[in-house]
Motif scaffolding. Structure first.
Motif, PDB file in Angstrom:
ATOM      1  N   PRO A   1       0.862  -1.182  -0.206  1.00 52.43           N
ATOM      2  CA  PRO A   1       0.197  -0.122   0.013  1.00 52.43           C
ATOM      3  C   PRO A   1       0.874   1.235  -0.088  1.00 52.43           C
ATOM      4  N   SER A   2       1.806   1.462  -1.109  1.00 50.13           N
ATOM      5  CA  SER A   2       2.711   2.686  -1.185  1.00 50.13           C
ATOM      6  C   SER A   2       2.147   3.722  -2.173  1.00 50.13           C
ATOM      7  N   GLY A   3       1.082   3.261  -2.623  1.00 56.23           N
ATOM      8  CA  GLY A   3       0.336   4.201  -3.544  1.00 56.23           C
ATOM      9  C   GLY A   3      -0.968   3.697  -4.389  1.00 56.23           C
ATOM     10  N   PRO A   4      -1.477   4.347  -4.988  1.00 55.72           N
ATOM     11  CA  PRO A   4      -2.817   3.719  -5.957  1.00 55.72           C
ATOM     12  C   PRO A   4      -2.264   2.584  -6.915  1.00 55.72           C
ATOM     13  N   LEU A   5      -3.079   1.581  -7.375  1.00 56.32           N
ATOM     14  CA  LEU A   5      -2.777   0.945  -8.343  1.00 56.32           C
ATOM     15  C   LEU A   5      -2.567   1.584  -9.715  1.00 56.32           C
ATOM     16  N   HIS A   6      -1.627   1.211 -10.410  1.00 57.41           N
ATOM     17  CA  HIS A   6      -1.378   1.931 -11.776  1.00 57.41           C
ATOM     18  C   HIS A   6      -1.432   0.676 -12.735  1.00 57.41           C
ATOM     19  N   PHE A   7      -1.136   0.843 -14.065  1.00 57.84           N
ATOM     20  CA  PHE A   7      -1.445  -0.181 -14.975  1.00 57.84           C
ATOM     21  C   PHE A   7      -0.375  -1.476 -14.662  1.00 57.84           C
ATOM     22  N   GLY A   8       0.911  -1.379 -14.380  1.00 58.81           N
ATOM     23  CA  GLY A   8       1.487  -2.212 -14.025  1.00 58.81           C
ATOM     24  C   GLY A   8       0.860  -3.175 -12.653  1.00 58.81           C
ATOM     25  N   SER A   9       0.512  -2.544 -11.913  1.00 56.68           N
ATOM     26  CA  SER A   9      -0.180  -3.468 -10.899  1.00 56.68           C
ATOM     27  C   SER A   9      -1.248  -4.042 -11.069  1.00 56.68           C
ATOM     28  N   LEU A  10      -2.064  -3.257 -12.006  1.00 58.47           N
ATOM     29  CA  LEU A  10      -3.302  -3.958 -12.688  1.00 58.47           C
ATOM     30  C   LEU A  10      -3.003  -5.177 -13.204  1.00 58.47           C
ATOM     31  N   VAL A  11      -2.033  -5.242 -14.294  1.00 56.68           N
ATOM     32  CA  VAL A  11      -1.674  -6.433 -14.946  1.00 56.68           C
ATOM     33  C   VAL A  11      -1.388  -7.847 -14.041  1.00 56.68           C
ATOM     34  N   ALA A  12      -0.764  -7.330 -12.952  1.00 53.67           N
ATOM     35  CA  ALA A  12      -0.573  -8.278 -11.845  1.00 53.67           C
ATOM     36  C   ALA A  12      -1.683  -8.945 -11.292  1.00 53.67           C
ATOM     37  N   ALA A  13      -2.532  -7.968 -10.969  1.00 57.25           N
ATOM     38  CA  ALA A  13      -3.863  -8.247 -10.430  1.00 57.25           C
ATOM     39  C   ALA A  13      -4.553  -9.085 -11.260  1.00 57.25           C
ATOM     40  N   VAL A  14      -5.022  -8.335 -12.697  1.00 59.45           N
ATOM     41  CA  VAL A  14      -5.859  -9.204 -13.465  1.00 59.45           C
ATOM     42  C   VAL A  14      -5.078 -10.480 -13.965  1.00 59.45           C
ATOM     43  N   GLY A  15      -3.916 -10.616 -14.041  1.00 59.52           N
ATOM     44  CA  GLY A  15      -3.190 -12.086 -14.493  1.00 59.52           C
ATOM     45  C   GLY A  15      -3.545 -13.059 -13.440  1.00 59.52           C
ATOM     46  N   SER A  16      -3.234 -12.537 -12.108  1.00 54.01           N
ATOM     47  CA  SER A  16      -3.311 -13.618 -11.047  1.00 54.01           C
ATOM     48  C   SER A  16      -4.850 -14.085 -10.855  1.00 54.01           C
TER      49      SER A  16
ATOM     50  N   LEU B   1       4.825 -12.695 -14.629  1.00 52.66           N
ATOM     51  CA  LEU B   1       4.229 -11.852 -16.029  1.00 52.66           C
ATOM     52  C   LEU B   1       5.312 -10.834 -16.756  1.00 52.66           C
ATOM     53  N   PRO B   2       5.245 -10.612 -17.886  1.00 54.13           N
ATOM     54  CA  PRO B   2       6.154  -9.487 -18.184  1.00 54.13           C
ATOM     55  C   PRO B   2       5.737  -8.334 -17.630  1.00 54.13           C
ATOM     56  N   LEU B   3       6.591  -7.448 -17.416  1.00 53.90           N
ATOM     57  CA  LEU B   3       6.474  -6.084 -16.712  1.00 53.90           C
ATOM     58  C   LEU B   3       6.268  -5.088 -17.766  1.00 53.90           C
ATOM     59  N   ALA B   4       5.253  -4.312 -17.291  1.00 57.71           N
ATOM     60  CA  ALA B   4       4.847  -3.156 -18.189  1.00 57.71           C
ATOM     61  C   ALA B   4       5.914  -2.148 -18.126  1.00 57.71           C
ATOM     62  N   VAL B   5       6.654  -1.748 -19.022  1.00 54.23           N
ATOM     63  CA  VAL B   5       7.722  -0.751 -19.158  1.00 54.23           C
ATOM     64  C   VAL B   5       7.438   0.696 -19.741  1.00 54.23           C
ATOM     65  N   ALA B   6       7.816   1.700 -19.389  1.00 56.98           N
ATOM     66  CA  ALA B   6       7.425   2.797 -20.262  1.00 56.98           C
ATOM     67  C   ALA B   6       8.638   3.272 -21.290  1.00 56.98           C
ATOM     68  N   LYS B   7       9.788   2.444 -20.956  1.00 54.67           N
ATOM     69  CA  LYS B   7      10.973   2.453 -22.009  1.00 54.67           C
ATOM     70  C   LYS B   7      11.806   1.218 -21.559  1.00 54.67           C
ATOM     71  N   PRO B   8      12.457   0.664 -22.170  1.00 55.03           N
ATOM     72  CA  PRO B   8      13.193  -0.420 -21.845  1.00 55.03           C
ATOM     73  C   PRO B   8      13.927  -0.381 -20.526  1.00 55.03           C
ATOM     74  N   GLY B   9      13.707  -1.353 -19.670  1.00 58.56           N
ATOM     75  CA  GLY B   9      14.456  -1.273 -18.308  1.00 58.56           C
ATOM     76  C   GLY B   9      13.835  -0.384 -17.333  1.00 58.56           C
ATOM     77  N   PHE B  10      12.535   0.520 -17.620  1.00 55.36           N
ATOM     78  CA  PHE B  10      12.071   1.261 -16.756  1.00 55.36           C
ATOM     79  C   PHE B  10      10.409   0.735 -16.555  1.00 55.36           C
ATOM     80  N   LYS B  11      10.519   0.245 -15.442  1.00 58.48           N
ATOM     81  CA  LYS B  11       9.044  -0.385 -15.330  1.00 58.48           C
ATOM     82  C   LYS B  11       8.024   0.835 -14.573  1.00 58.48           C
ATOM     83  N   LEU B  12       6.654   0.630 -14.902  1.00 57.25           N
ATOM     84  CA  LEU B  12       5.784   1.501 -14.323  1.00 57.25           C
ATOM     85  C   LEU B  12       5.964   1.187 -12.957  1.00 57.25           C
ATOM     86  N   SER B  13       5.813   2.231 -12.044  1.00 57.23           N
ATOM     87  CA  SER B  13       5.868   1.802 -10.684  1.00 57.23           C
ATOM     88  C   SER B  13       5.358   3.128  -9.946  1.00 57.23           C
TER      89      SER B  13
END
Ligand code: GLU
Ligand code: ZN
Length: 304
Positions: free
Chosen positions: A21-36, A225-237
């Motif tokens: 709980p370090s902030g609201p869900l973003h697209f990257g965490s949504l992918v983990a929620a939906v995938g699981s 799951l693959p990580l959603a990244v804004a550009k290579p190596g930079f995950k959405l967080s």
């Protein structure tokens, strides 16, 4: 004709989503929620939510409520009461006590700087020094080093051997239990047998497997799951301020998450309501369709 090989559905599947709980869900965490969620439901399993608030220094007030409200807005309903790590400290202490009794833990007062100076991997400096285990940070003697495991999405994973053999921290010098300890104790206590989460957690997985072994428990299956990244190596967080996903208008982000997970989306999906959309996702989900890559670049943040 020989009978067709069929795979029996996994019995008593128990999966989870474990947001911090370090902030609201973003697209990257949504992918983990939906995938699981989809993997659990496609296997007639239970899907649990655990709020990983063990690191109280990173907790943002009310982020837990916001995350839970967001999950509900996306029709991601959990099957058992939500668990909070800060309400389970006795469980973690019991595990530490049992490891202490087996002489598998030692106190360590090395600083991060000192460890960095020797290359970043701890070499057991304090093991023979018999520090006080009531006040110092605690390390677990590594007796079940794991250097290789199979991931259901990413395939065979090899882990740096020095890292695998490290006596890693299970309690920090500030008195907080380490993530590596609590995540495994929680997964054991909650009977989790398949872990679907983001590929940023591939590296610590080997340590976690070693702890499952140390604690004499079956090892869950892992699917990163693959990580959603804004550009290579930079995950959405949360740390790089990925925008929060909308609670008012969840369909576009959900459809983007489906697409990210390899589901055959189409234009008509926008006509479904959120519950129907999720049911469609469960029906179409197939772990094998998920791209076998550690990260995928997304062109824009599907937030609205
Ligand atoms: N709490 C961790 C995170 O939000 C996830 C832990 C896990 O899924 O094992 O990154
Ligand atoms: Zn030390």
């Amino acid at each position: 004709m020989p009978p067709t090989a069929v795979t029996a559905p996994m019995c008593k599947y128990r999966g989870r989503f474990a947001p911090s709980p370090s902030g609201p869900l973003h697209f990257g965490s949504l992918v983990a929620a939906v995938g699981s969620y989809l993997d659990a439901k496609a296997n007639q399993g239970k899907w649990l939510v655990r709020i990983e608030d063990i690191d109280t220094t990173r907790v943002i007030k009310d982020a837990d409520t916001d995350i839970l409200n967001t999950l509900q807005a996306y029709a991601l309903y959990w099957d058992e009461p939500v668990v909070y790590q800060t309400q389970r400290l006795n469980l973690y202490q019991d595990t530490v006590n049992s490891l202490l009794k087996q002489n598998l833990i030692y106190g360590c007062n090395c600083t991060r700087k000192q460890i960095k100076a020797i290359g970043g991997i701890y070499k057991g400096h304090c093991k023979a020094l018999k520090h006080n285990t009531n006040t110092d940070a605690l390390r677990l003697i590594q007796t079940h080093a794991t250097t290789q495991f199979n991931d259901l999405i990413q395939g065979d994973i090899n882990v740096n051997s020095a890292l695998a053999h490290e006596d890693y921290l299970i309690k920090r010098s500030d008195g907080l239990f380490a993530y590596q300890l609590v995540v495994v104790v929680d997964d054991i206590e909650q009977g989790i047998n398949r872990i679907v989460r983001g590929a940023d957690l591939i590296e610590p997985t080997a340590r976690q497997i070693s702890l499952f072994k140390q604690l004499n428990n079956p090892i869950p299956e892992f699917a990163h799951l693959p990580l959603a990244v804004a550009k290579p190596g930079f995950k959405l967080s949360k740390q790089n301020y990925a925008p929060a996903i909308s609670k008012q208008n969840p369909k576009p982000a959900l459809i983007s998450a489906f697409e990210f997970l390899g589901l055959p989306i189409n234009a008509n999906l926008m006509d479904l309501n959120i519950e129907q959309l999720m049911a469609w996702g469960v029906n179409k989900f197939n772990l094998k369709q998920i791209p076998h890559v550690p990260e995928i670049q997304i062109s824009q943040h599907p937030t609205s």
